[in-house]
Design an enzyme around this catalytic site. Structure first.
Site, short mmCIF file in Angstrom:
data_model
loop_
_atom_site.label_atom_id
_atom_site.label_comp_id
_atom_site.label_asym_id
_atom_site.label_seq_id
_atom_site.Cartn_x
_atom_site.Cartn_y
_atom_site.Cartn_z
CG ASP A 9 56.53 37.82 42.09
OD1 ASP A 9 57.16 38.51 42.91
OD2 ASP A 9 56.16 38.26 40.99
CG ASP A 47 52.92 40.79 41.00
OD1 ASP A 47 53.68 41.65 40.54
OD2 ASP A 47 51.91 40.39 40.39
CG HIS A 49 49.37 44.15 41.00
ND1 HIS A 49 50.53 44.78 40.63
CD2 HIS A 49 49.43 42.90 40.43
CE1 HIS A 49 51.26 43.97 39.86
NE2 HIS A 49 50.62 42.82 39.74
CG HIS A 62 47.76 38.93 39.50
ND1 HIS A 62 47.43 39.55 38.32
CD2 HIS A 62 49.03 39.29 39.77
CE1 HIS A 62 48.47 40.23 37.87
NE2 HIS A 62 49.46 40.11 38.73
CE LYS A 87 57.81 41.20 41.14
NZ LYS A 87 56.49 40.95 40.54
CB CYS A 126 58.17 38.19 37.91
SG CYS A 126 56.79 39.36 37.81
C1 VGL Z 1 53.76 37.90 37.19
C2 VGL Z 1 52.16 38.23 35.59
C3 VGL Z 1 51.63 39.28 36.30
C4 VGL Z 1 54.94 37.12 37.67
C5 VGL Z 1 53.24 38.96 37.92
O1 VGL Z 1 55.22 37.10 38.88
O2 VGL Z 1 55.62 36.50 36.82
N1 VGL Z 1 53.21 37.56 36.03
N2 VGL Z 1 52.18 39.62 37.46
ZN ZN Z 2 51.28 41.06 38.68
#
Ligand code: VGL
Ligand code: ZN
Length: 179
Positions: A9, A47, A49, A62, A87, A126
């Site tokens: 990420d 990440d 979404h 985010h 993901k 993550c």
């Molecule tokens: C993450 C919070 C929400 C991460 C991803 O990559 O750790 N944390 N989405």
């Molecule tokens: Zn996230």
């Protein structure tokens, strides 16, 4: 280096100034670039979404699909990345793991990759959940501590302790450059 570097990420929204900014997350970019050079396999996660994702009950919006914030940070040497897994794409599924709802495990097994080295963000979310899932799935897992950054420093320390307890090796990048 045998095995795979799993870069978790490293996206704009997690960098200072981003939608879910992690302090100092940009500081680990040069180190991750150096580490990528050492590995036969480099795999990255993103990440990713939809606008109505369930995790936005917990976190600020985010990594919205197709946004500027979802992109990998431009300083990252992306030409070193062999494969990217996204993901968090299902609006109803809240998971922090790179192994949940992706083909990552199958991909690694097919390539006979057994040893995984984790870097990126966030140490306490993550990275943590991905590494624990890797152990459960039978991979060996090493956390490269100085190439990760937590959202919360206390949470990060707890996460590291639990990863160690569950069988992860906790290394510094120096151990990879020396070996
Ligand atoms: C993450 C919070 C929400 C991460 C991803 O990559 O750790 N944390 N989405
Ligand atoms: Zn996230």
């Amino acid at each position: 280096m045998k095995g795979a570097l799993i870069v978790i990420d490293m996206q704009n929204d997690f960098m200072p100034g981003g939608a879910l900014a992690i302090s100092n997350a940009d500081r680990i970019i040069p180190l991750i670039n150096q580490l990528m050079e050492k590995f036969e396999h480099v795999i990255a996660t993103m990440d990713w979404h939809p606008a109505d994702h369930v995790s936005f009950a917990t976190w600020p919006q985010h990594c919205l699909e197709e946004s500027e914030g979802v992109s990998l940070v431009k300083e990252l040497h992306q030409e070193q990345i062999e494969k990217i897994f996204r993901k968090g794409m299902d609006p109803m599924v809240d998971s922090y793991s790179a192994f949940f709802d992706t083909n990552l495990a199958d991909y690694l097994k097919k390539k006979k990759i057994q040893d995984l080295y984790f870097v990126g963000v966030a140490t306490d979310f993550c990275v943590f959940h991905s590494l624990l899932d890797a152990l459960e799935l039978g991979f060996s897992a090493t956390l490269v501590l100085d190439a990760c950054m937590p959202i919360d420093s206390e949470g990060g320390e707890k996460a590291v302790a639990e990863m160690r307890e569950k069988g992860a090796r906790i290394w510094l990048s120096k151990q990879l450059f020396d070996g």
